[in-house]
Design an enzyme around this catalytic site. Sequence first.
Site, PDB file in Angstrom:
ATOM      1  N   LEU A 243      -2.017   2.116   8.431  1.00  0.00           N
ATOM      2  CA  LEU A 243      -2.362   2.388   7.026  1.00  0.00           C
ATOM      3  C   LEU A 243      -3.387   1.368   6.543  1.00  0.00           C
ATOM      4  O   LEU A 243      -3.116   0.497   5.720  1.00  0.00           O
ATOM      5  CB  LEU A 243      -1.106   2.409   6.169  1.00  0.00           C
ATOM      6  CG  LEU A 243      -0.270   3.685   6.314  1.00  0.00           C
ATOM      7  CD1 LEU A 243       0.892   3.688   5.320  1.00  0.00           C
ATOM      8  CD2 LEU A 243      -1.104   4.936   6.149  1.00  0.00           C
ATOM      9  N   HIS A 244      -4.619   1.535   7.059  1.00  0.00           N
ATOM     10  CA  HIS A 244      -5.696   0.588   6.765  1.00  0.00           C
ATOM     11  C   HIS A 244      -5.869   0.365   5.260  1.00  0.00           C
ATOM     12  O   HIS A 244      -5.674  -0.735   4.765  1.00  0.00           O
ATOM     13  CB  HIS A 244      -7.026   1.125   7.313  1.00  0.00           C
ATOM     14  CG  HIS A 244      -7.048   1.456   8.777  1.00  0.00           C
ATOM     15  ND1 HIS A 244      -6.970   0.515   9.777  1.00  0.00           N
ATOM     16  CD2 HIS A 244      -7.177   2.653   9.405  1.00  0.00           C
ATOM     17  CE1 HIS A 244      -7.042   1.104  10.952  1.00  0.00           C
ATOM     18  NE2 HIS A 244      -7.173   2.392  10.762  1.00  0.00           N
ATOM     19  N   ASP A 245      -6.268   1.401   4.554  1.00  0.00           N
ATOM     20  CA  ASP A 245      -6.726   1.224   3.169  1.00  0.00           C
ATOM     21  C   ASP A 245      -5.627   0.857   2.177  1.00  0.00           C
ATOM     22  O   ASP A 245      -5.891   0.104   1.227  1.00  0.00           O
ATOM     23  CB  ASP A 245      -7.468   2.482   2.714  1.00  0.00           C
ATOM     24  CG  ASP A 245      -8.758   2.703   3.500  1.00  0.00           C
ATOM     25  OD1 ASP A 245      -9.209   3.860   3.580  1.00  0.00           O
ATOM     26  OD2 ASP A 245      -9.306   1.712   4.030  1.00  0.00           O
TER      27      ASP A 245
END
Length: 314
Positions: A243-245
């Site tokens: 879940l990068h962002d």
Amino acid sequence: MPSPRKIIIDTDPGQDDAVAILLALASPEELELLGITAVAGNVPLALTHVNARKICEVAHKVDVPVYAGCDAPLKRALVTAEHVHGKTGLDGIDLPAPVMALQEMHAVDFIIHELRRHAPGSVTLCALGPLTNIATAFDRAPDIIGRVAEVVLMGGAYFEVGNITPAAEFNIYVDPDAAAIVFGSGVKLTVMPLDVTHKVLVDADRAEAFAALGSDTGKTVAAWTHFFERFDMEKYGSAGAPLHDPTVIAWLLKPDLFAGRFINVEIETQSELTLGMTVADWWGVTERPANATFIGDVDAAGFFELLTSRLARL
Ligand code: RIB
Ligand code: CA
């Protein structure tokens, strides 16, 4: 309770961008979302500004103004990531075309206008995609740089190296010239690189927790993460989608979940071999001045507890 922090989210949705936007929309006590500015990245601009509005409608927050920005990097040809996010950028679940209108104003003009309108140091820019819009705003209106409270961006890598080339992370690689402008601007900068985002993986239990919310939002988030997990599972053998962002928004909500260092980070803009590399002086081996808080670690359980509890509100 202090007044909510004013933020602008600049984004190229992207399923992980979508979860980040939902997290922000679920946190009105802490965050006042002034607007969402779309940029070309994961998919072309024509899709990212549609996707941004689809996401607002998933959360039933149709009063959030959405603006279209730059459709190509400053100097280079656009590189997209349909191989990760699907042809729509939000593959995994079919969502209806948005009803809410796109704002007339260009995203860059909106960013400039809002930074000039609000008190200096009161607006935070959350960058979830290539930095083309923000760099263009800084270049066109240098007076706004000193008015920005903080740029918090997802991008770059050091220990994790690249995800789109051997050396570069996607957001920086797509527009390295824009990244060089932002990293060299003197703005207060916090960076969420792959080093930390690869530690927040949606494994089976976490995916089940999303689905168990029993809401359309929970079902949608579970479907999104189930779709885009395959790229990282096949490439890295990851336990699930990174879940990068959402780490950008989680930083604003609970910074104590994270750990990093204030270091020098430069951007490679010339070499075709290492284009877009974030040259992070993590070990302090140069005399180059520190310009970014570069995050390397996270309490993953605490991150998912925050995210899931906030998604339950939508
Ligand atoms: O490298 C990951 C980044 O590129 C994320 O922001 C993802 O949405 C893509 O834009
Ligand atoms: Ca993104």
